[in-house]
Design an enzyme around this catalytic site. Structure first.
Site, PDB file in Angstrom:
ATOM      1  N   LEU A 144       0.831  -1.204   0.000  1.00  0.00           N
ATOM      2  CA  LEU A 144       0.000   0.000   0.000  1.00  0.00           C
ATOM      3  C   LEU A 144       0.862   1.249   0.000  1.00  0.00           C
ATOM      4  O   LEU A 144       1.818   1.343   0.775  1.00  0.00           O
ATOM      5  CB  LEU A 144      -0.902   0.011   1.248  1.00  0.00           C
ATOM      6  CG  LEU A 144      -1.567   1.351   1.594  1.00  0.00           C
ATOM      7  CD1 LEU A 144      -2.601   1.736   0.531  1.00  0.00           C
ATOM      8  CD2 LEU A 144      -2.206   1.301   2.987  1.00  0.00           C
ATOM      9  N   SER A 145       0.523   2.221  -0.842  1.00  0.00           N
ATOM     10  CA  SER A 145       1.116   3.561  -0.820  1.00  0.00           C
ATOM     11  C   SER A 145       2.633   3.488  -1.004  1.00  0.00           C
ATOM     12  O   SER A 145       3.096   3.035  -2.049  1.00  0.00           O
ATOM     13  CB  SER A 145       0.714   4.259   0.483  1.00  0.00           C
ATOM     14  OG  SER A 145       1.013   5.629   0.437  1.00  0.00           O
ATOM     15  N   ALA A 146       3.433   3.893   0.001  1.00  0.00           N
ATOM     16  CA  ALA A 146       4.885   3.737  -0.115  1.00  0.00           C
ATOM     17  C   ALA A 146       5.248   2.271  -0.292  1.00  0.00           C
ATOM     18  O   ALA A 146       6.184   1.926  -1.015  1.00  0.00           O
ATOM     19  CB  ALA A 146       5.583   4.311   1.116  1.00  0.00           C
ATOM     20  N   ALA A 149       4.576   1.577  -3.905  1.00  0.00           N
ATOM     21  CA  ALA A 149       5.679   2.065  -4.737  1.00  0.00           C
ATOM     22  C   ALA A 149       6.892   1.151  -4.609  1.00  0.00           C
ATOM     23  O   ALA A 149       7.610   0.905  -5.590  1.00  0.00           O
ATOM     24  CB  ALA A 149       6.035   3.494  -4.348  1.00  0.00           C
TER      25      ALA A 149
END
Length: 361
Positions: A144-146, A149
């Site tokens: 999720l999110s970072a 990425a």
């Protein structure tokens, strides 16, 4: 909207005290001796008891301000692992590396093959597969999110390790070098579309086959602009040699697109979760429900955890009914005590006198 400089200052001023420890109970156990650890990450693991040989492994990367236990509790990955029989590995960020507990997806040294956090995660995967006899051809990664990425970075730097990956509210690989660029890309600005696929090709000597990719993003995400989801799809379309989506449908009210390769295999899918902000989509009701709503863990009426696992083929495509607990039979009620007989004082005295031989029968 905050300026970039004010956002950077705010991030720099965050201290460990800003994020209190959760104290959440966890069924994750530390993975000790997992090899080289240049990224100084922690490794936690959940292996269900009685796990079959050659079982799959799912690598799960939490978001900023979260711990591995937080994300496991919210997403329900180890709950699903217990139900369907696979192992789950949770690399965990440390405050010494990033005070917000974000994986450093924007740091070149942490997202380069053989270096930093990417290398630490690779070493954890290799150690887990070898130690627990898991299937190296059925290793998957999600975040999720970072963490999403960083999932992009793992798929790019070590595509040979993974059969598939799922990026939730994340960004494409190689989109930022440093915090200022990271903030711009999160806003959806400054992306170089022309070099998206080449960044992945340049990240490793691997030339295929490529892992299947699942992309999830809320249409109302104000933290990581939804344009990033489209950029991730574009990054992998060229690698898989696909053009327009083969199917577009609505699933639980959300747009779902699928791209298939020449052999008919679904190699890219995208879910646009209608009206959802920044977080992991959950379903709290139904046979596929797992996890628990909380910060960035959002009840959207669709279980991304289950559907991602189903796309990978490690759970049934349609969730089987949950076992219904057999109600315990209630104990038979104790018989009501008999009502005491009405006392007759004269008769009681007479009976006592007869028993003592002091009165004739």
């Amino acid at each position: 909207m905050r300026s970039i400089s004010s956002t950077i200052a705010r991030l720099r001023n965050l201290t460990p005290a800003t994020f209190p420890a959760t104290g959440r109970d966890s069924n994750l156990t530390p993975l000790e001796g997992s090899g080289r650890n240049p990224g100084a990450l922690r490794a936690l693991l959940h292996v269900p008891s009685g796990l079959s040989p050659e079982a799959p492994l799912v690598v799960v990367l939490h978001g900023c301000t979260q711990t591995a236990a937080d994300y496991d509790h919210g997403s329900g990955w180890s709950e699903l692992a217990d139900r369907f029989g696979f192992a789950v590995l949770f690399p965990e960020q440390q405050r010494a590396n990033n005070p917000n507990l974000c994986f450093n997806w924007f740091s070149p040294e942490d997202t380069r093959r053989g270096s930093g956090e990417v290398e630490s995660i690779r070493e954890m995967i290799v150690a887990t597969v070898e130690r627990h006899g898991l299937n190296p051809a059925r290793v998957f990664v999600t975040g999720l999110s970072a963490g999403g990425a960083m999932t992009s970075a793992m798929l790019a730097c070590h595509p040979e390790l993974f059969a598939g990956g799922a990026i939730v509210a994340g960004l494409p690989f190689g989109s930022a070098r440093g915090v200022p660029e990271a903030l711009e890309r999160m806003r959806g600005r400054g992306h170089d579309r022309a070099s998206l696929g080449e960044r992945v090709r340049a990240a490793s000597p691997h030339r295929g086959p490529w892992p299947a990719v699942s992309v999830w993003h809320g249409s109302s995400d104000a933290t990581v602009d939804a344009v990033n989801a489209a950029m991730i799809v574009d990054q992998w379309r060229g690698l898989h040699g696909v053009g327009e989506p083969d199917t577009t449908e609505r699933v639980a009210g959300h747009v779902h697109r699928t791209w298939r390769d020449a052999a008919g295999r679904a190699v890219i899918e995208e879910y646009v979760v209608a009206g959802m902000g920044h977080g992991t989509p959950l379903a709290t009701h139904g046979d596929d429900a797992c996890g628990s709503p909380g910060p960035h863990m959002l009840d959207a009426g669709i279980s991304s955890t289950y559907r991602i696992a189903a796309a990978w083929g490690i759970v049934p495509a349609i969730a089987p009914p949950r076992p219904v607990a057999t109600p315990t039979a209630a104990p038979a009620p104790a018989p009501a005590p008999a009502s005491p007989a009405r006392l007759d004082p004269a008769a009681t005295i007479s009976e006592a006198l007869r028993a003592a031989g002091l009165m004739k029968p």
